[in-house]
Design an enzyme around this catalytic site. Sequence first.
Site, PDB file in Angstrom:
ATOM      1  N   SER A 199      -5.117   5.323  -3.938  1.00 42.88           N
ATOM      2  CA  SER A 199      -6.314   6.149  -3.872  1.00 42.88           C
ATOM      3  C   SER A 199      -6.864   6.292  -2.450  1.00 42.88           C
ATOM      4  O   SER A 199      -7.697   7.151  -2.199  1.00 42.88           O
ATOM      5  CB  SER A 199      -7.392   5.540  -4.768  1.00 42.88           C
ATOM      6  N   LYS A 218     -13.735   4.269   3.802  1.00 41.39           N
ATOM      7  CA  LYS A 218     -13.442   4.847   2.482  1.00 41.39           C
ATOM      8  C   LYS A 218     -14.744   5.055   1.716  1.00 41.39           C
ATOM      9  O   LYS A 218     -15.651   4.216   1.766  1.00 41.39           O
ATOM     10  CB  LYS A 218     -12.503   3.902   1.715  1.00 41.39           C
ATOM     11  N   SER A 276      -3.332   0.794  -3.952  1.00 40.58           N
ATOM     12  CA  SER A 276      -4.047   1.888  -3.280  1.00 40.58           C
ATOM     13  C   SER A 276      -4.222   1.730  -1.777  1.00 40.58           C
ATOM     14  O   SER A 276      -4.736   2.633  -1.120  1.00 40.58           O
ATOM     15  CB  SER A 276      -5.429   2.085  -3.917  1.00 40.58           C
TER      16      SER A 276
END
Length: 494
Positions: free
Chosen positions: A159, A79, A183
């Site tokens: 997210s 990420k 998330s």
Amino acid sequence: MTDLTKLSLSAARKGMEDKDFTAVELTGAYIDAIETANPKLNAYVSVTPEQALEMARASDAKLAAGNAGPLEGIPLGIKDLFATKGVHTQAASHILDGFKPEYESTVTANLWRDGAVMLGKLNMDEFAMGSSNETSYYGPVISPFRAEGSNANLVPGGSSGGSASAVAAWLCAGATATDTGGSIRQPAAFTGTVGIKPTYGRCSRWGTVAFASSLDQAGPIARTVEDAALMMTSMSGYDAKDSTSVELAVPDFAAAVERGVKGLVIGVPREYRMDGMPAEIEKLWQQGLDWLRAEGATVKDISLPHTKYALPAYYIVAPAEASSNLARYDGVKFGLRVSGKDITDMYELTRAAGFGREVKRRIMIGTYVLSAGYFDAYYVQAQKVRTLIKKDFEDAFNAGVDAILTPATPSAAFGIGDEAMAADPVKMYLNDVFTVTVNMAGLPGIAVPAGKDGQGLPLGLQLIGKPFDEETLFAAARVIERSADMDFSPKRWW
């Protein structure tokens, strides 16, 4: 040869140990898959093929020498919130334009220590602020799933949408993610993958771009419960560089996966049965309880009375901490700089150009609730509510509950550019209604795919555990995974 990208992480690891294929071949298969799929899915914001192949060659040498690490040769996506030395790290924000850190986050350093290979950096909501991965400066991530009979693009959740989409679409064997209010768990539920948010303090936050420091926690998204357990064993551990890191031995999480749930007490919070909950979510929840009961668990109704205050309290605490954390992005030391007539003008122009709409919204909310006239009324009050939420869980666990089962999301994935969500940010925030309590209380939570809705889209269940008892969550999640016994692979259209 089988399509190497379709292998689970554990199967890929065994294949390399058995010399069925090399780490270079496995990595090459993923690089080819990314080249084909990423233009359509937008899961990666930066791909590092040369570095990946170099790391894979080093893994092959270790495998040949017999000193392979637990994740030797396993290709992972990272990420864009985790600092990776010399590689694009921008939290999917324009304000960090061109930033390539001179250091490595502790979580990624742990993965490289154990032999993992980096394929690149994954798209995400800007600064991890979002529930659909539509706030990224690099554009929205597209889910590899589509409703039956439709070619409309769906969100992968947020997210960590790039992480979930890449794992589900076979563009990495597993991915790092972060969870501030859901998330990891919400995108995992939307994409038929497994995602765990560990107990606060289990994984180091050092070198991870901060959103809300008292809520953020790193964790993995993977295709199976066992894969998530293998990744989490490597990602976890005490770190002296992070004052919130807890000095506890890291268990072998994978060893707990097949432990079963016989004798466990599973709590069912009545407050999670919300008005307007879709019948298919209610039905899936009941099905999950039946599966756990059939494997020897006892089901017990419990009350978490302060649940209804969790979402409003979260949207005071998280923006307040974000407003403080994001004050450092001013165009002076790194990232974007927009020239102005003086330094104050430069600050204002840089932040206006560098931050997206959702980030600006949360900074303004956070600054407001921290301001002199409202600090006691909002921020202090929200922290008191947070203490009550934490006590609700403590009371349930002290009364003999071992884990709690809830839905992971209020629905399946919705469409990109959904007008109702775009018109009303609160509707988007309600996607986190089942997940934020876990962050407010610092507890571990895992989302596991358990069924599909009427349009064939994945639905997940969430298990919440005691502090630092992720092993029970892996064991219970495996029971649900095995009982569901469904193929959660998307039908390839990209």
